[in-house]
Design a protein around this motif. Sequence first.
Motif, mmCIF file in Angstrom:
data_model
loop_
_atom_site.group_PDB
_atom_site.id
_atom_site.type_symbol
_atom_site.label_atom_id
_atom_site.label_comp_id
_atom_site.label_asym_id
_atom_site.label_seq_id
_atom_site.Cartn_x
_atom_site.Cartn_y
_atom_site.Cartn_z
ATOM 1 N N GLY A 1 0.878 -1.201 0.016
ATOM 2 C CA GLY A 1 0.110 -0.150 0.144
ATOM 3 C C GLY A 1 0.888 1.167 -0.298
ATOM 4 O O GLY A 1 0.394 2.637 -0.312
ATOM 5 N N ALA A 2 2.280 0.794 0.168
ATOM 6 C CA ALA A 2 3.193 2.152 -0.108
ATOM 7 C C ALA A 2 4.374 1.869 -0.319
ATOM 8 O O ALA A 2 4.992 0.999 -0.064
ATOM 9 C CB ALA A 2 2.848 2.903 1.534
ATOM 10 N N PRO B 1 3.304 -2.751 3.041
ATOM 11 C CA PRO B 1 1.815 -2.940 3.174
ATOM 12 C C PRO B 1 1.689 -1.247 3.848
ATOM 13 O O PRO B 1 0.646 -1.301 2.916
ATOM 14 C CB PRO B 1 1.864 -4.182 4.276
ATOM 15 C CG PRO B 1 2.543 -5.079 4.134
ATOM 16 C CD PRO B 1 3.870 -4.104 3.745
ATOM 17 N N HIS B 2 1.890 -1.024 5.194
ATOM 18 C CA HIS B 2 1.170 -0.065 5.202
ATOM 19 C C HIS B 2 2.716 0.741 5.206
ATOM 20 O O HIS B 2 4.240 0.826 4.848
ATOM 21 C CB HIS B 2 0.818 0.043 6.534
ATOM 22 C CG HIS B 2 -0.176 -1.225 7.088
ATOM 23 N ND1 HIS B 2 -1.701 -0.846 6.945
ATOM 24 C CD2 HIS B 2 -0.353 -2.500 7.487
ATOM 25 C CE1 HIS B 2 -2.257 -1.734 6.866
ATOM 26 N NE2 HIS B 2 -1.500 -2.808 7.048
ATOM 27 N N ARG B 3 2.396 2.535 5.621
ATOM 28 C CA ARG B 3 2.774 3.721 4.995
ATOM 29 C C ARG B 3 4.021 3.406 5.996
ATOM 30 O O ARG B 3 5.002 4.080 5.834
ATOM 31 C CB ARG B 3 2.313 4.428 4.812
ATOM 32 C CG ARG B 3 1.328 5.164 6.249
ATOM 33 C CD ARG B 3 0.798 6.460 5.417
ATOM 34 N NE ARG B 3 0.144 7.399 6.685
ATOM 35 C CZ ARG B 3 -1.608 6.847 7.198
ATOM 36 N NH1 ARG B 3 -1.672 5.682 6.576
ATOM 37 N NH2 ARG B 3 -0.973 7.760 8.608
ATOM 38 N N ALA B 4 3.705 3.551 7.601
ATOM 39 C CA ALA B 4 4.774 4.069 8.128
ATOM 40 C C ALA B 4 5.757 3.395 8.025
ATOM 41 O O ALA B 4 7.301 3.316 8.237
ATOM 42 C CB ALA B 4 4.516 3.896 9.967
#
Lengths: 85, 85, 151, 151
Positions: free
Chosen positions: C26-27, C99-102
């Motif tokens: 996702g990122a 998967p995720h932005r952080a």
Amino acid sequence: MTGSGTVTVLFFAAARDAAGTAQLQLPVPEKVTLAQIQQQVLRHAGGLQPLQSLLLWAVNNQYALPATTVQPGDTVACFPPVSGG
Amino acid sequence: MTGSGTVTVLFFAAARDAAGTAQLQLPVPEKVTLAQIQQQVLRHAGGLQPLQSLLLWAVNNQYALPATTVQPGDTVACFPPVSGG
Amino acid sequence: MPVIHLTDQPLDYTAITESVRDPAAGAVVLFLGTVREFTAGQQTEHLEYEAYREMAESSLKQLADEASARFPIVKTAIVHRLGVLQLSDVAVAIAVSTPHRAQAFTAGQWLIDTLKQRVPIWKREHYTDGRVLWQHPVAVADSAAGQSEAT
Amino acid sequence: MPVIHLTDQPLDYTAITESVRDPAAGAVVLFLGTVREFTAGQQTEHLEYEAYREMAESSLKQLADEASARFPIVKTAIVHRLGVLQLSDVAVAIAVSTPHRAQAFTAGQWLIDTLKQRVPIWKREHYTDGRVLWQHPVAVADSAAGQSEAT
């Protein structure tokens, strides 16, 4: 945005679905508060009531508090929490 | 990398400038430690001595400690702190 | 195979970024280290990167492997340019997808920070006043004023 | 003028990145939010973004201004795509250049985190099982299962 005497209220995303419309024109006296607009909107578009605690409000493209002054010609927007990005 | 009986020592960046050469071949017995190689290098390339405390060492492309075993055919590298990126 | 290499040519960071895109991510975070004109009041005219190529390449691969063990990385790419670079040229490009932005920011920052600590590449600044200095975390060689946090 | 806009077309993140390159910067960070296939075990077929365009555009400009006040930014660019997106398409691109690298990561992360809190854009997921759900930090509307940290 529109003629004096009315405020345009725009609905987006799930708020538009719940309101059953993308836009309302509300007749208003010279000055009201956003709180008064909110009451009118929820009366006209009862489908929004279950979402009431989630809704965000803007006046002329800025997030606004219930005490914000709204005048004829202003644009109010009503929408759920944002989810861009 | 090179024939048995010698270790190749490579110098980079400021260490190459200080050593005055990019490469040395050191004759070595079957097995030595990196510490012994370091002593030989600093004797052969005295210009490195002022940098001695800064120098980093690698054996066969891996950073290595003084106790690391070095054999004929191995490649030792000697260089200053890295500054890529 | 992840895109990990050294190059003497201008970096194609678009190709590097494309190589990490994936429907599982996702990122994407892309980091570019670029040649800055002024550092601590000194004006750079151009600079040069030199590498111990063989070790630098294996070191970059180890870095990517270690990052994948530390962070939930979908794909990584790392390319470092060598040779002469002009102002605002891209010296290094690191792309990572998660998967995720952080996670993408954390992994991207870890990769560049660790690259700068470990990978045997050296920068030589050519200043507008004619001085030429190897840059190191501790200044050595030609004279004073090495710069530790160059980008 | 910074590159800040909404678009119905595929994002040209290379142009966005080029727009922030500058000899005053030693670091560029590009963040891409991309369409992920699986979120909390649900499979996305495609998704749609809708915006309150006028407010979203002014909100993105305010975001860039506020970031420049908070961080030592050289240049910023923010572009968000609207309409129908397929798996791994880029929904948002944020590019930032700063003198040093840590600042670029911090500013880039602040920009995407704050964009997701403030900018009036909404995502509607179309799942492979036929369900269509508006995504919100708190699930509303059609049924359950909104997702708060989408990228």
